[in-house]
Design a protein around this motif. Structure first.
Motif, PDB file in Angstrom:
ATOM      1  N   GLU A 305       0.804  -1.173   0.048  1.00  0.00           N
ATOM      2  CA  GLU A 305       0.052   0.115  -0.010  1.00  0.00           C
ATOM      3  C   GLU A 305       0.950   1.499  -0.031  1.00  0.00           C
ATOM      4  OE1 GLU A 305      -4.269  -0.143   2.194  1.00  0.00           O
ATOM      5  OE2 GLU A 305      -2.831  -1.010   3.562  1.00  0.00           O
ATOM      6  N   LEU A 306       2.013   1.128   0.716  1.00  0.00           N
ATOM      7  CA  LEU A 306       2.827   2.321   0.733  1.00  0.00           C
ATOM      8  C   LEU A 306       3.373   2.706  -0.417  1.00  0.00           C
ATOM      9  CD1 LEU A 306       4.261   2.106   4.456  1.00  0.00           C
ATOM     10  CD2 LEU A 306       2.547   3.542   3.721  1.00  0.00           C
ATOM     11  N   ILE A 307       3.908   1.646  -1.092  1.00  0.00           N
ATOM     12  CA  ILE A 307       4.413   1.767  -2.451  1.00  0.00           C
ATOM     13  C   ILE A 307       3.600   2.243  -3.450  1.00  0.00           C
ATOM     14  CG2 ILE A 307       5.749   0.601  -4.415  1.00  0.00           C
ATOM     15  CD1 ILE A 307       7.000  -1.425  -2.277  1.00  0.00           C
ATOM     16  N   THR A 308       2.418   1.644  -3.396  1.00  0.00           N
ATOM     17  CA  THR A 308       1.346   2.072  -4.348  1.00  0.00           C
ATOM     18  C   THR A 308       0.958   3.667  -4.343  1.00  0.00           C
ATOM     19  OG1 THR A 308       0.227  -0.011  -4.507  1.00  0.00           O
ATOM     20  CG2 THR A 308      -1.068   1.837  -5.208  1.00  0.00           C
ATOM     21  N   ALA A 309       1.043   4.197  -2.907  1.00  0.00           N
ATOM     22  CA  ALA A 309       0.743   5.415  -2.669  1.00  0.00           C
ATOM     23  C   ALA A 309       1.836   6.800  -2.842  1.00  0.00           C
ATOM     24  CB  ALA A 309       0.160   5.390  -1.128  1.00  0.00           C
ATOM     25  N   GLY A 310       3.032   5.996  -3.276  1.00  0.00           N
ATOM     26  CA  GLY A 310       4.116   6.661  -3.473  1.00  0.00           C
ATOM     27  C   GLY A 310       4.830   7.405  -2.164  1.00  0.00           C
ATOM     28  N   ILE A 311       4.567   6.619  -1.008  1.00  0.00           N
ATOM     29  CA  ILE A 311       5.215   7.009   0.221  1.00  0.00           C
ATOM     30  C   ILE A 311       6.367   6.361   0.499  1.00  0.00           C
ATOM     31  CG2 ILE A 311       4.875   6.724   2.678  1.00  0.00           C
ATOM     32  CD1 ILE A 311       1.821   7.079   2.199  1.00  0.00           C
ATOM     33  N   LEU A 312       6.487   5.045  -0.449  1.00  0.00           N
ATOM     34  CA  LEU A 312       7.797   4.346  -0.302  1.00  0.00           C
ATOM     35  C   LEU A 312       8.013   3.925  -2.027  1.00  0.00           C
ATOM     36  CD1 LEU A 312       7.622   1.508   2.594  1.00  0.00           C
ATOM     37  CD2 LEU A 312       9.151   3.572   2.444  1.00  0.00           C
ATOM     38  N   ASP A 313       9.334   3.845  -1.994  1.00  0.00           N
ATOM     39  CA  ASP A 313       9.653   2.870  -3.417  1.00  0.00           C
ATOM     40  C   ASP A 313      10.237   1.811  -2.938  1.00  0.00           C
ATOM     41  OD1 ASP A 313      12.154   3.426  -2.648  1.00  0.00           O
ATOM     42  OD2 ASP A 313      12.180   5.098  -4.023  1.00  0.00           O
ATOM     43  N   GLU A 314      10.767   0.752  -3.891  1.00  0.00           N
ATOM     44  CA  GLU A 314      11.090  -0.437  -3.547  1.00  0.00           C
ATOM     45  C   GLU A 314      12.574  -0.324  -2.811  1.00  0.00           C
ATOM     46  OE1 GLU A 314      11.227  -4.532  -3.077  1.00  0.00           O
ATOM     47  OE2 GLU A 314       9.646  -3.290  -4.042  1.00  0.00           O
ATOM     48  N   ASP A 315      13.295   0.584  -3.304  1.00  0.00           N
ATOM     49  CA  ASP A 315      14.802   0.836  -2.609  1.00  0.00           C
ATOM     50  C   ASP A 315      14.641   1.172  -0.986  1.00  0.00           C
ATOM     51  OD1 ASP A 315      16.076   0.109  -4.919  1.00  0.00           O
ATOM     52  OD2 ASP A 315      16.451   2.174  -5.535  1.00  0.00           O
ATOM     53  N   ALA A 316      13.646   2.181  -0.881  1.00  0.00           N
ATOM     54  CA  ALA A 316      13.271   2.634   0.362  1.00  0.00           C
ATOM     55  C   ALA A 316      12.678   1.587   1.413  1.00  0.00           C
ATOM     56  CB  ALA A 316      12.368   3.850   0.413  1.00  0.00           C
ATOM     57  N   ALA A 317      11.989   0.707   0.885  1.00  0.00           N
ATOM     58  CA  ALA A 317      11.143  -0.385   1.462  1.00  0.00           C
ATOM     59  C   ALA A 317      12.394  -1.408   2.164  1.00  0.00           C
ATOM     60  CB  ALA A 317      10.048  -1.139   0.655  1.00  0.00           C
ATOM     61  N   VAL A 318      13.241  -1.743   1.063  1.00  0.00           N
ATOM     62  CA  VAL A 318      14.282  -2.686   1.193  1.00  0.00           C
ATOM     63  C   VAL A 318      15.299  -2.125   2.459  1.00  0.00           C
ATOM     64  CG1 VAL A 318      16.427  -4.010   0.319  1.00  0.00           C
ATOM     65  CG2 VAL A 318      14.235  -3.900  -1.004  1.00  0.00           C
ATOM     66  N   GLU A 319      15.476  -0.745   2.087  1.00  0.00           N
ATOM     67  CA  GLU A 319      16.428   0.010   3.283  1.00  0.00           C
ATOM     68  C   GLU A 319      15.781  -0.065   4.725  1.00  0.00           C
ATOM     69  OE1 GLU A 319      18.418   4.277   4.514  1.00  0.00           O
ATOM     70  OE2 GLU A 319      17.183   4.123   2.531  1.00  0.00           O
ATOM     71  N   ILE A 320      14.319  -0.214   4.818  1.00  0.00           N
ATOM     72  CA  ILE A 320      13.835  -0.292   6.067  1.00  0.00           C
ATOM     73  C   ILE A 320      13.806  -1.641   6.600  1.00  0.00           C
ATOM     74  CG2 ILE A 320      11.423  -0.198   7.279  1.00  0.00           C
ATOM     75  CD1 ILE A 320      10.934   2.338   5.272  1.00  0.00           C
ATOM     76  N   GLU A 321      13.683  -2.700   5.703  1.00  0.00           N
ATOM     77  CA  GLU A 321      13.581  -3.985   6.129  1.00  0.00           C
ATOM     78  C   GLU A 321      15.074  -4.390   6.603  1.00  0.00           C
ATOM     79  OE1 GLU A 321       9.994  -5.511   3.171  1.00  0.00           O
ATOM     80  OE2 GLU A 321      12.229  -5.280   2.443  1.00  0.00           O
ATOM     81  N   THR A 322      15.946  -4.141   5.795  1.00  0.00           N
ATOM     82  CA  THR A 322      17.320  -4.184   6.222  1.00  0.00           C
ATOM     83  C   THR A 322      17.663  -3.844   7.645  1.00  0.00           C
ATOM     84  OG1 THR A 322      18.141  -4.286   3.886  1.00  0.00           O
ATOM     85  CG2 THR A 322      19.735  -3.862   5.456  1.00  0.00           C
ATOM     86  N   LYS A 323      17.311  -2.573   7.779  1.00  0.00           N
ATOM     87  CA  LYS A 323      17.524  -1.888   9.325  1.00  0.00           C
ATOM     88  C   LYS A 323      16.887  -2.687  10.358  1.00  0.00           C
ATOM     89  CE  LYS A 323      16.704   2.477  11.859  1.00  0.00           C
ATOM     90  NZ  LYS A 323      16.201   3.757  11.753  1.00  0.00           N
TER      91      LYS A 323
END
Length: 371
Positions: A305-323
């Motif tokens: 949902e966050l990616i669809t809404a433009g609040i996250l992109d794939e790279d940002a999501a992966v960065e959060i998941e890595t953290k």
């Protein structure tokens, strides 16, 4: 029956037509996130992911025999956990059942201390004596996970009575599973809370399985929030897989309790991704039930949902998941490096104050000493 709390949308200011169109387009892309802080939404996603990764590492630690006793995980309930904890002030009090690791983290306890408690180490929240089911931290306002089904309910109601007696402004949240609503203490506590106007929110996390028995087969009234009506108490059911719906409903009820002293019953319907405990293979579940739970995964769906809404992109999501993965791994490392309790402290905390003639005999020690 309110399913979600209404969130207001920001009004569009007058200006150039081009500006109005771009503002409208951005609002349309965000959909139900309109009016929400993107930074806060990303923070929710991080916290939900951290709980997911932490619980996965906890399951691994159990299979490695680093965690003893029972171990119940919040896998599939991350939206419920984060939404509920975001409705509380730091000074508000929380009582939970034995499925409480995620609640401890979301209430502000360092993941390392939570994992150390699972490992039975002295740096844990209960100095290693409580384990998975008995987290406790007065400073964080977590007044216990409880291994006895419903054991937390009378205590939470008593804490609310103490707050009322002292004219405090705290609120008590008492979390439980669906099966707990069938015990006597549940009904006694709701009755007293309603009679005496106590500031306590009873939260039923309905993952639709009391261990291996479905709610429909164990409860004559399977819509559990309706049980509040017997005590003229407000009851409400919300989608437990929607972190914003949980936050909004819980926040509204918490603040109402803070202002008026009126208790409430909040039912959150969610899915359990794994068995009742780490050792439960959940063979009682059908393939359809397991697939339904996977499709309702709150972490994966919120990410999408966050990616669809433009609040996250794939790279940002992966960065959060890595953290989040790194923090969960660090919690394990902290627990591994923490000391075990000394054998000499085995009987510490048996009583709150010294008791005359209390036994300090170890299991292998003789009952009588012969001269």
């Amino acid at each position: 029956m309110a399913q979600t709390a209404t969130r207001s949308k920001p009004s569009t200011r007058t200006g150039a037509a081009k500006t109005r169109r771009s503002t409208s387009a951005r609002a349309g892309e965000r959909g139900r996130f309109s009016g929400e802080s993107p930074e806060l939404l990303r923070d929710y996603f991080y916290e939900m992911t951290l709980i997911r990764r932490f619980e996965e590492r906890a399951a691994q630690g159990y299979t490695q025999a680093k965690i003893g006793g029972y171990c119940h995980l919040n896998l599939g309930e991350e939206a419920t956990v984060v939404g509920l904890m975001r409705s509380l002030r730091k000074t508000d009090l929380l009582f939970t059942n034995y499925r409480e690791h995620g609640y401890a983290i979301a209430k502000g306890i360092e993941p390392g201390r939570v994992m150390a408690e699972l490992y039975g180490r002295t740096t844990g929240t209960s100095k290693g004596w409580g384990g998975s089911m008995h987290m406790f931290d007065v400073e964080a306002g977590l007044l216990g996970g409880y291994g006895i089904v419903g054991g937390q309910i009378p205590l939470a109601t008593g804490a609310a009575l103490a707050i009322d007696y002292r004219s405090g402004d705290q609120v008590v949240m008492c979390q439980m599973g669906d099966g707990t609503t069938n015990i006597g203490a549940f009904h006694e506590a709701l009755n007293i809370a309603a009679l005496w106007n106590l500031p306590v929110i009873f939260v039923v996390v309905n993952n639709q399985l009391g261990m291996g028995t479905t709610v429909d087969k164990s409860s004559a009234e399977s819509e559990l929030y309706k049980r509040a009506s017997a005590y003229r108490m407000h009851g409400e059911r919300v989608d437990g897989n929607d972190v914003l719906a949980v936050r909004d409903a819980a926040s509204r009820l918490v603040e109402q309790a803070r202002e008026t002293g009126r208790p409430a019953l909040l039912e959150l319907v969610s899915e359990r991704l794994k068995g009742h405990s780490v050792v439960d293979p959940a063979k009682y579940r059908s393939e359809e039930s397991v697939e339904k739970a996977k499709q309702a995964d709150p972490v994966a769906n919120f990410r999408a949902e966050l990616i669809t809404a433009g609040i996250l992109d794939e790279d940002a999501a992966v960065e959060i998941e890595t953290k989040a993965q790194a923090e969960a791994d660090a919690a394990v490392a902290f627990a591994d490096d923490s000391p075990h309790p000394d054998v000499e402290t085995l009987f510490d905390y048996t009583y709150a104050t010294p008791v005359a003639n209390d036994s300090r005999r170890l299991p292998a020690d003789p009952l009588f000493v012969h001269n």
